[in-house]
Structures are given as C-alpha cells and as structure tokens.
Design a protein around this motif. Sequence first.
Motif, PDB file in Angstrom:
ATOM      1  N   VAL A 161       0.834  -1.199   0.000  1.00 44.31           N
ATOM      2  CA  VAL A 161       0.000   0.000   0.000  1.00 44.31           C
ATOM      3  C   VAL A 161       0.870   1.251   0.000  1.00 44.31           C
ATOM      4  O   VAL A 161       0.594   2.229  -0.715  1.00 44.31           O
ATOM      5  N   PHE A 162       1.923   1.232   0.789  1.00 43.52           N
ATOM      6  CA  PHE A 162       2.882   2.346   0.834  1.00 43.52           C
ATOM      7  C   PHE A 162       3.456   2.609  -0.551  1.00 43.52           C
ATOM      8  O   PHE A 162       3.485   3.746  -1.033  1.00 43.52           O
ATOM      9  N   VAL A 163       3.912   1.544  -1.210  1.00 42.35           N
ATOM     10  CA  VAL A 163       4.498   1.677  -2.542  1.00 42.35           C
ATOM     11  C   VAL A 163       3.447   2.154  -3.541  1.00 42.35           C
ATOM     12  O   VAL A 163       3.707   3.030  -4.372  1.00 42.35           O
ATOM     13  N   SER A 164       2.246   1.578  -3.467  1.00 42.19           N
ATOM     14  CA  SER A 164       1.185   1.953  -4.397  1.00 42.19           C
ATOM     15  C   SER A 164       0.797   3.424  -4.243  1.00 42.19           C
ATOM     16  O   SER A 164       0.554   4.124  -5.235  1.00 42.19           O
ATOM     17  N   ARG A 165       0.747   3.899  -3.009  1.00 41.72           N
ATOM     18  CA  ARG A 165       0.395   5.306  -2.784  1.00 41.72           C
ATOM     19  C   ARG A 165       1.396   6.234  -3.468  1.00 41.72           C
ATOM     20  O   ARG A 165       1.019   7.192  -4.156  1.00 41.72           O
ATOM     21  N   HIS A 166       2.673   5.935  -3.291  1.00 41.98           N
ATOM     22  CA  HIS A 166       3.687   6.789  -3.910  1.00 41.98           C
ATOM     23  C   HIS A 166       3.704   6.623  -5.431  1.00 41.98           C
ATOM     24  O   HIS A 166       3.985   7.583  -6.160  1.00 41.98           O
ATOM     25  N   LYS A 167       3.399   5.432  -5.904  1.00 45.15           N
ATOM     26  CA  LYS A 167       3.342   5.226  -7.351  1.00 45.15           C
ATOM     27  C   LYS A 167       2.236   6.078  -7.968  1.00 45.15           C
ATOM     28  O   LYS A 167       2.442   6.746  -9.003  1.00 45.15           O
ATOM     29  N   HIS A 168       1.063   6.087  -7.343  1.00 51.70           N
ATOM     30  CA  HIS A 168      -0.043   6.869  -7.883  1.00 51.70           C
ATOM     31  C   HIS A 168       0.243   8.366  -7.776  1.00 51.70           C
ATOM     32  O   HIS A 168      -0.089   9.135  -8.694  1.00 51.70           O
ATOM     33  N   ARG A 169       0.856   8.777  -6.691  1.00 57.24           N
ATOM     34  CA  ARG A 169       1.235  10.190  -6.569  1.00 57.24           C
ATOM     35  C   ARG A 169       2.198  10.587  -7.682  1.00 57.24           C
ATOM     36  O   ARG A 169       2.066  11.660  -8.290  1.00 57.24           O
ATOM     37  N   SER A 170       3.171   9.724  -7.955  1.00 56.81           N
ATOM     38  CA  SER A 170       4.166  10.024  -8.984  1.00 56.81           C
ATOM     39  C   SER A 170       3.539  10.042 -10.380  1.00 56.81           C
ATOM     40  O   SER A 170       3.942  10.831 -11.243  1.00 56.81           O
ATOM     41  N   MET A 171       2.554   9.171 -10.595  1.00 54.11           N
ATOM     42  CA  MET A 171       1.862   9.172 -11.886  1.00 54.11           C
ATOM     43  C   MET A 171       1.200  10.524 -12.140  1.00 54.11           C
ATOM     44  O   MET A 171       1.287  11.084 -13.243  1.00 54.11           O
ATOM     45  N   TYR A 172       0.555  11.054 -11.109  1.00 56.74           N
ATOM     46  CA  TYR A 172      -0.103  12.355 -11.270  1.00 56.74           C
ATOM     47  C   TYR A 172       0.931  13.462 -11.450  1.00 56.74           C
ATOM     48  O   TYR A 172       0.742  14.378 -12.261  1.00 56.74           O
ATOM     49  N   LEU A 173       2.028  13.379 -10.703  1.00 58.91           N
ATOM     50  CA  LEU A 173       3.077  14.383 -10.812  1.00 58.91           C
ATOM     51  C   LEU A 173       3.657  14.404 -12.221  1.00 58.91           C
ATOM     52  O   LEU A 173       3.863  15.474 -12.808  1.00 58.91           O
ATOM     53  N   TRP A 174       3.913  13.208 -12.799  1.00 59.92           N
ATOM     54  CA  TRP A 174       4.433  13.150 -14.163  1.00 59.92           C
ATOM     55  C   TRP A 174       3.422  13.765 -15.136  1.00 59.92           C
ATOM     56  O   TRP A 174       3.800  14.532 -16.031  1.00 59.92           O
ATOM     57  N   PHE A 175       2.164  13.420 -14.966  1.00 58.70           N
ATOM     58  CA  PHE A 175       1.110  13.955 -15.833  1.00 58.70           C
ATOM     59  C   PHE A 175       1.087  15.479 -15.773  1.00 58.70           C
ATOM     60  O   PHE A 175       1.049  16.156 -16.820  1.00 58.70           O
ATOM     61  N   ARG A 176       1.126  16.045 -14.568  1.00 65.97           N
ATOM     62  CA  ARG A 176       1.079  17.502 -14.413  1.00 65.97           C
ATOM     63  C   ARG A 176       2.261  18.169 -15.110  1.00 65.97           C
ATOM     64  O   ARG A 176       2.126  19.261 -15.671  1.00 65.97           O
ATOM     65  N   ARG A 177       3.418  17.546 -15.091  1.00 67.49           N
ATOM     66  CA  ARG A 177       4.627  18.194 -15.585  1.00 67.49           C
ATOM     67  C   ARG A 177       4.879  17.991 -17.072  1.00 67.49           C
ATOM     68  O   ARG A 177       5.484  18.848 -17.707  1.00 67.49           O
ATOM     69  N   HIS A 178       4.437  16.859 -17.607  1.00 66.99           N
ATOM     70  CA  HIS A 178       4.869  16.517 -18.960  1.00 66.99           C
ATOM     71  C   HIS A 178       3.755  16.314 -19.982  1.00 66.99           C
ATOM     72  O   HIS A 178       4.049  16.219 -21.169  1.00 66.99           O
ATOM     73  N   ASP A 179       2.517  16.203 -19.550  1.00 68.73           N
ATOM     74  CA  ASP A 179       1.432  15.945 -20.499  1.00 68.73           C
ATOM     75  C   ASP A 179       0.743  17.259 -20.866  1.00 68.73           C
ATOM     76  O   ASP A 179       0.196  17.941 -19.989  1.00 68.73           O
ATOM     77  N   PRO A 180       0.733  17.638 -22.153  1.00 69.34           N
ATOM     78  CA  PRO A 180       0.083  18.892 -22.553  1.00 69.34           C
ATOM     79  C   PRO A 180      -1.392  18.973 -22.162  1.00 69.34           C
ATOM     80  O   PRO A 180      -1.914  20.067 -21.924  1.00 69.34           O
TER      81      PRO A 180
END
Length: 284
Positions: free
Chosen positions: A233-252
């Motif tokens: 769960v710890f790993v999954s939480r950070h994975k989902h957070r990172s997915m959103y962070l990547w989206f915010r920074r790199h997806d037009p």
Amino acid sequence: MNTPGLTSVVVVLADSGPFTRECVDHALASDVPVEVIVVDNGSTDCVPESLDRAYAGDDRVRVVYNRANLGFGPAVNRGAAQARGERLLILNPDCLVEPDTIARMSAHIDVHTGIVGAVVCDNEGHPDPASRRRDPLLARALRTKLGLAGDAGIDIQGPIPSGAEEVEIVSGAIMLIPRQVFDRLAGFDETYFLHCEDMDLCRRARDAGYRVVLSGDVRVLHGKGGSSRHRPVFVSRHKHRSMYLWFRRHDPSARNPFVRWAVWLGIWSHFLLKIPGQLMRKPR
C-alpha cells in the motif's frame, strides 16, 4: 574528479532482502573497472550492515547510510555525489548483471546518448514491457487501458531488436548514464519519492537533446522488488502520486483544468480500489 574508464554502480536499498549480496557480487565480476555504492534508505533487515562487513576489505564497495527512507531518486543522487566514475549504472538490488553487461551497454554510448537501458527479464526469461515504452500521455494511457492501443499505446509492440533502438523510456531497473549527462540534468527529480522518476529522467534527457537507447542485445534478470512486496500500500500510494506528478509536468493535456481534475480523481480512485487486494496479498 571522475576516473576515466570507471563505472560507478549505484544500488539503492530499502529492506530489499539478501538477494542484494548476489547483485553486488555480479556487479563486481564485471569485465570493466567498477565501484559499487550501496545507498541504504533506512533498512531494518540488517542487510546493509552485513554488506559493510562482507566487503570491508574491498575498497571498490561503499555503503552509504541515509538512516531514513528518502525515496529512490534522492538516494541515487546521494550515491552519485560520492561516485568517481565517468559513467553511472543505476541498478536495482534485485537485478543481476553479467560480466559483459556494462561493456555491451557502453558500446551504444556516443556524444548524443543520454541514457542506455537493457532488456529486463523475469526468472523465465520473459522481457518486461517496461524495458522500452512511450511516454504515458493521457491519450495513449486510455487507449492502452481500453485495449485499443495497437501501435499507438504506451507499450511498444513487436520483437526487440538485437542491437540499439532509440526509444522514449527505458526501465529504471538498470540505466547507464554518462556522468556529465547526469550532472547536466541535475540527477533525478527528488519530488518523486518512488516510481516514475525514471520516466521523468528519460523525458528530461530527450528534452535536453539526448537520445534514450535500449540495448536490445543485453538481457538482465530482474527479480521484482522485495521492498514492494513488504509494503504494497505504501508503494502503491507513492506510485499513484508520482503518476499524477508526471502527468502535471509533462502531459500537454494537463493544461486543461477539467482534464487535470478528472485525471487526479481517476488516479486516486484507482489507488483506493486496489487497497483491499493488496492487503490480502501482503506477506505475513
């Protein structure tokens, strides 16, 4: 000052288990000069201390203790800060390299190359699709999720070539990076605690004008993270957070506030739905 011809292997631990010793032994058996820097993120399994004792007489091995879990990218950056090699090999502790792995990956480096990856395989020799991927832009991710991707999704279809292939993303389980490129990119972005930092680094390398290359002729056994199995769960939480962070920074498409909100809701809803199954599978 960098030592010409030396490759610094950076291995990050977080209760990664005894398999790490085999990982280090394989790296030290490389047929090119190496040093191994083990960076521990506050492990409680005593593996870092046992490695320290085991290699006390080998000046090629150093163990760096963070005394807390700083995340993968920050730990790599701290290991890289102590590295003396002209190249860095970022290596997961559950990956085993062969004696010629580094030399064969290095053969694909030229002045335009920023990152070289390898084909990571499971115990049965099956390649992981994450060895080479396209940027997970929203449209691609949706097509992949709906099974409509074909050649327009995140995964790259077709056989892996026997030589070098220029791609958008290679797996962070093993990455060979010239030191000057790593320094120019300022290493991993430390706002990613876990997951997606490799995708971010590949994207930033390409944005800076470098090529990201898969070494299709190099296979590496990847055991798929002991740390993740102990804290799903710890790993999954950070994975989902990172997915959103990547989206915010790199997806037009993130420029649209409605789309941004919908993606945020979708990512965190997916995280919540996965928790029951993760708790049921969690090792006792």
